[in-house]
Design a protein around this motif. Structure first.
Motif, PDB file in Angstrom:
ATOM      1  N   ALA A  22       0.694  -1.365   0.080  1.00 15.44           N
ATOM      2  CA  ALA A  22      -0.145   0.138  -0.054  1.00 15.44           C
ATOM      3  C   ALA A  22       0.788   1.059   0.079  1.00 15.44           C
ATOM      4  O   ALA A  22       0.563   2.315  -0.462  1.00 15.44           O
ATOM      5  CB  ALA A  22      -0.830  -0.088   1.221  1.00 15.44           C
TER       6      ALA A  22
ATOM      7  N   ARG B 210      -5.535   2.777  -4.535  1.00 19.10           N
ATOM      8  CA  ARG B 210      -6.460   2.044  -5.147  1.00 19.10           C
ATOM      9  C   ARG B 210      -7.840   2.584  -4.935  1.00 19.10           C
ATOM     10  O   ARG B 210      -8.175   3.217  -4.118  1.00 19.10           O
ATOM     11  CB  ARG B 210      -6.614   0.738  -4.658  1.00 19.10           C
ATOM     12  CG  ARG B 210      -5.292  -0.375  -4.845  1.00 19.10           C
ATOM     13  CD  ARG B 210      -5.266  -1.330  -3.916  1.00 19.10           C
ATOM     14  NE  ARG B 210      -6.105  -2.594  -4.251  1.00 19.10           N
ATOM     15  CZ  ARG B 210      -6.451  -3.443  -3.309  1.00 19.10           C
ATOM     16  NH1 ARG B 210      -5.929  -3.507  -2.215  1.00 19.10           N
ATOM     17  NH2 ARG B 210      -7.069  -4.497  -3.671  1.00 19.10           N
TER      18      ARG B 210
ATOM     19  N   PHE C 230     -11.712   0.917  -5.599  1.00 15.93           N
ATOM     20  CA  PHE C 230     -12.375  -0.089  -6.132  1.00 15.93           C
ATOM     21  C   PHE C 230     -13.563  -0.131  -7.124  1.00 15.93           C
ATOM     22  O   PHE C 230     -14.279   1.139  -7.125  1.00 15.93           O
ATOM     23  CB  PHE C 230     -13.025  -0.895  -4.785  1.00 15.93           C
ATOM     24  CG  PHE C 230     -11.676  -1.329  -3.851  1.00 15.93           C
ATOM     25  CD1 PHE C 230     -10.885  -2.508  -4.151  1.00 15.93           C
ATOM     26  CD2 PHE C 230     -11.187  -0.273  -2.933  1.00 15.93           C
ATOM     27  CE1 PHE C 230      -9.857  -2.655  -3.186  1.00 15.93           C
ATOM     28  CE2 PHE C 230     -10.354  -0.453  -2.030  1.00 15.93           C
ATOM     29  CZ  PHE C 230      -9.662  -1.616  -2.167  1.00 15.93           C
TER      30      PHE C 230
ATOM     31  N   MET D 165     -16.290  -0.180  -0.915  1.00 14.73           N
ATOM     32  CA  MET D 165     -15.023  -1.070  -0.450  1.00 14.73           C
ATOM     33  C   MET D 165     -13.932   0.058  -0.136  1.00 14.73           C
ATOM     34  O   MET D 165     -13.111  -0.311   0.597  1.00 14.73           O
ATOM     35  CB  MET D 165     -14.437  -1.752  -1.717  1.00 14.73           C
ATOM     36  CG  MET D 165     -14.565  -3.253  -1.166  1.00 14.73           C
ATOM     37  SD  MET D 165     -14.339  -4.282  -2.348  1.00 14.73           S
ATOM     38  CE  MET D 165     -12.763  -5.003  -2.266  1.00 14.73           C
ATOM     39  N   GLY D 166     -13.886   1.128  -0.711  1.00 11.12           N
ATOM     40  CA  GLY D 166     -12.724   2.152  -0.551  1.00 11.12           C
ATOM     41  C   GLY D 166     -12.825   2.833   0.794  1.00 11.12           C
ATOM     42  O   GLY D 166     -11.820   3.760   1.147  1.00 11.12           O
ATOM     43  N   THR D 167     -13.948   3.064   1.510  1.00  8.84           N
ATOM     44  CA  THR D 167     -14.042   4.200   2.418  1.00  8.84           C
ATOM     45  C   THR D 167     -14.674   3.265   3.574  1.00  8.84           C
ATOM     46  O   THR D 167     -15.209   2.431   3.535  1.00  8.84           O
ATOM     47  CB  THR D 167     -15.139   5.191   2.090  1.00  8.84           C
ATOM     48  OG1 THR D 167     -16.108   4.696   1.511  1.00  8.84           O
ATOM     49  CG2 THR D 167     -14.299   6.158   0.995  1.00  8.84           C
TER      50      THR D 167
ATOM     51  N   ALA E 144      -5.662   7.746   4.842  1.00  6.26           N
ATOM     52  CA  ALA E 144      -5.293   7.945   3.704  1.00  6.26           C
ATOM     53  C   ALA E 144      -4.059   8.494   3.689  1.00  6.26           C
ATOM     54  O   ALA E 144      -2.991   8.179   2.970  1.00  6.26           O
ATOM     55  CB  ALA E 144      -6.194   8.359   2.544  1.00  6.26           C
TER      56      ALA E 144
ATOM     57  N   MET F 284      -8.514   9.896  -1.700  1.00  7.84           N
ATOM     58  CA  MET F 284      -7.766   9.413  -0.828  1.00  7.84           C
ATOM     59  C   MET F 284      -6.610   8.675  -1.446  1.00  7.84           C
ATOM     60  O   MET F 284      -5.544   8.741  -0.585  1.00  7.84           O
ATOM     61  CB  MET F 284      -8.872   8.310   0.235  1.00  7.84           C
ATOM     62  CG  MET F 284      -9.588   9.033   1.070  1.00  7.84           C
ATOM     63  SD  MET F 284     -10.832   7.873   1.663  1.00  7.84           S
ATOM     64  CE  MET F 284     -10.012   6.607   2.236  1.00  7.84           C
TER      65      MET F 284
END
Lengths: 264, 317
Positions: A79, A84, A86, A91-93, A106, A161
């Motif tokens: 990471a 990334r 998604f 899924m990303g937050t 982030a 982010m």
């Protein structure tokens, strides 16, 4: 920047569900390359991105980012190099946390987490400015829980982010597929702006052939776990959707224009 | 009715003590999104460690700290079973809990019950909290600040203050992110295995501290004192949420609500005991039923009484 060498991945080996998703994929990205990835369902696009991100380890081959061999590094260690977004906006937050808390998490990507304050006071001003760029009215809602935002807002936030701390590599996995056309265009527009501004090396999967042609300086097409087409430079600029369909037919040896690929 | 009012200060004191355990449960169940059954074992571990050290003339604060430390280790065991050995969280907790049964007996010198002799004046004077102090303060033999409600209240506030600070730090935020969305946490470079183990440790540390306070309060530790603790903890978390969620938004106040939830639970139990001639052996059944009902209501409300979703997206989606 990214060097993928002859990677293989088989899921559920030795069972009836055995599925070889990647068959000897090699890919080299120069610094600042913006590569779009297309292909039908099950072609291995997401698998390729997950392999690079380290969701699991590949069976064979090697992956290096910016000269660092990450083949055996777990997801959270990679990471440090990767931002990334998604496909699933959820899924990303972190839904139960505030916008500024998500951004602060982030901002510390790839760094050690200490007992210092989770958000420094001066960070907030910075976040407010950055959120203005998205033009979604989020700059006045720093303490709103992310779960209250729409899918489009969440995807835009995830994008911010992912790039808050300049990533060596930005991975976008059909990040506009779950959004309505208008919102998708807005998020894609923001993507283009951010990638251009920071000259980010980017790998973007899309189901939309037009988007794949418009964006980026290089296009690759996947089929059955392999890269079957790789177009860049002037050739890509002249590309049309019809060309792509024809080339898909040539590359895969099938003359049926795959509906799934076309309509996505 | 008179007996109920007379028993009220004791019930509130006990509720406060169990409230610290419930705050531990809150960390795993609400923040980390893991149902950790280690609690039933680690609660007694805290009590056992405290009583044995107290008997060995170790100062009370040191003994409490040691009990907290023992809880950390219990959480570490569960955490490693879950992350390093890949065992599902619930099963990891059950395994540790089972193992702790023997460990707890071993700590207590292979006895199921070890008590502190509070008839010995010297022992009584060393204690920080005791059931006896409830009446001593009421009789005016002791200053008000020795009342268990005050002493445990201070403990509770201190615990909440430290947790409030911790969950506002980078590390604490990483822990919250792990529970909220593990995928996102890993994409941000958080080692979710480490944060999970850490959360389980802190949780069980608090549970053991609570067990130590209870054994001090009731002046004995018992091998089965933690049986059903997880259910009491969940009851406190859920009651606190149902009663105070509209009032309290802030994280520290949410933790306070958990403590209040435990107090309400004990006052209700005390009311059932005092106002009816129910056999106290039925209390566990009642507890289980209360928790089941409180968990069912939100689920059914969401299924059948939810407001219709407005069509069309937000204007600035």
């Amino acid at each position: 920047m990214l060097d993928v060498k002859n990677i293989y991945k088989t899921f559920n080996p030795g069972t009836v569900n055995e599925k070889t998703a990647l068959r000897g994929v090699s890919l080299h990205l120069e610094d600042g390359d913006f590569v779009t990835v297309i292909g039908g369902n099950g072609a291995g696009k997401s698998t390729l991105l997950n392999a690079v991100a380290g969701t699991w380890l590949v069976d064979e081959g090697s992956i290096s980012i910016g000269g660092v061999d990450v083949t055996h590094l777990p997801e959270h260690k990679r990471a440090k190099y990767i931002g990334r977004v998604f496909q699933d906006p959820m899924m990303g937050t972190a839904a139960t946390m505030q916008i500024e808390e998500n951004l602060a998490l982030a901002a510390r990507r790839g760094k050690g987490r200490t007992l210092r304050r989770g958000i420094a006071r001066e960070e907030r001003e910075n976040y407010r400015e950055l959120l203005k760029i998205l033009d979604l009215g989020l700059e006045d809602r720093l303490t709103t829980k992310v779960g209250l935002l729409s899918g489009g807002q969440r995807q835009a936030l995830t994008l911010l982010m992912a790039t808050l701390q300049r990533p060596d590599l930005l991975l976008l996995d059909e990040h506009t597929a779950a959004l309505d056309p208008k919102t998708a265009a807005k998020v894609l527009d923001a993507t283009e702006r951010i990638v251009n501004k920071d000259k980010l090396t980017t790998l973007m999967i899309t189901h939309n052939m037009k988007d794949a042609i418009i964006h980026g300086n290089r296009l690759i097409m996947m089929y059955d776990g392999q890269i079957v087409l790789d177009i860049s430079g002037e050739d890509k600029k002249k590309l049309t959707v019809e060309d792509l369909l024809a080339k898909f037919g040539q590359a895969t040896g099938s003359d049926e224009a795959d509906d799934k690929l076309l309509l996505g | 009715m008179g007996s109920f009012i007379g028993a009220l200060p004791g019930a509130v004191s006990q509720g406060l003590i169990w409230g610290i355990m419930a705050i531990g449960v809150y960390i795993t169940y609400k923040i980390l999104d893991v149902a950790d059954l280690t609690v039933d074992g680690s609660f007694c571990t805290g009590g056992a460690v405290f009583v044995m050290l107290f008997a060995a003339q170790v100062p009370v604060p040191v003994a409490l700290l040691a009990a907290f430390g023992a809880g950390l280790l219990a959480g570490l065991a569960t955490g490693l079973l879950h992350t390093f050995c890949g065992i599902p969280a619930i099963l990891s907790g059950i395994l540790t809990q089972l193992g702790l049964w023997s460990v707890n007996l071993a700590i207590m010198g292979m006895k199921a019950n070890v008590s502190i002799n509070v008839n010995d004046e010297a022992n009584l004077n060393r204690l920080w909290v005791s059931l006896r102090f409830v009446s001593s303060v009421a009789d005016g033999k002791m200053p008000f600040y020795r009342h268990p409600i005050v002493v445990v209240g201070v403990f509770t506030i201190a615990v909440i203050a430290v947790l409030y600070w911790f969950f506002g730090t980078e590390l604490g935020s990483a822990l919250r992110a792990t529970g909220a969305n593990g995928n996102m946490a890993r994409a941000q470079g958080i080692n979710t295995n480490v944060t999970k183990v850490l959360g389980l440790m802190i949780s069980n540390g608090l549970v053991a501290l609570s067990g130590a306070l209870l054994s001090q309060y009731q002046s004995f530790a018992d091998a089965s004192m933690g049986r059903g603790a997880i259910v009491i903890g969940l009851a406190a978390v859920i009651i606190g949420e149902v009663v105070f969620s509209r009032l309290f938004r802030n994280f520290a106040l949410n933790l306070l609500a958990v403590s209040f939830g435990a107090i309400i639970y004990y006052v209700v139990i005390q009311a059932v005991i005092s106002l009816s001639d129910i056999n106290t052996n039925y209390l566990k059944l009642i507890s289980a039923a209360i928790v089941a009902i409180f968990l069912t209501v939100p689920y059914w409300k969401g299924r059948f009484f939810s407001k219709p979703v407005k069509r069309g997206g937000a204007a600035n989606a």
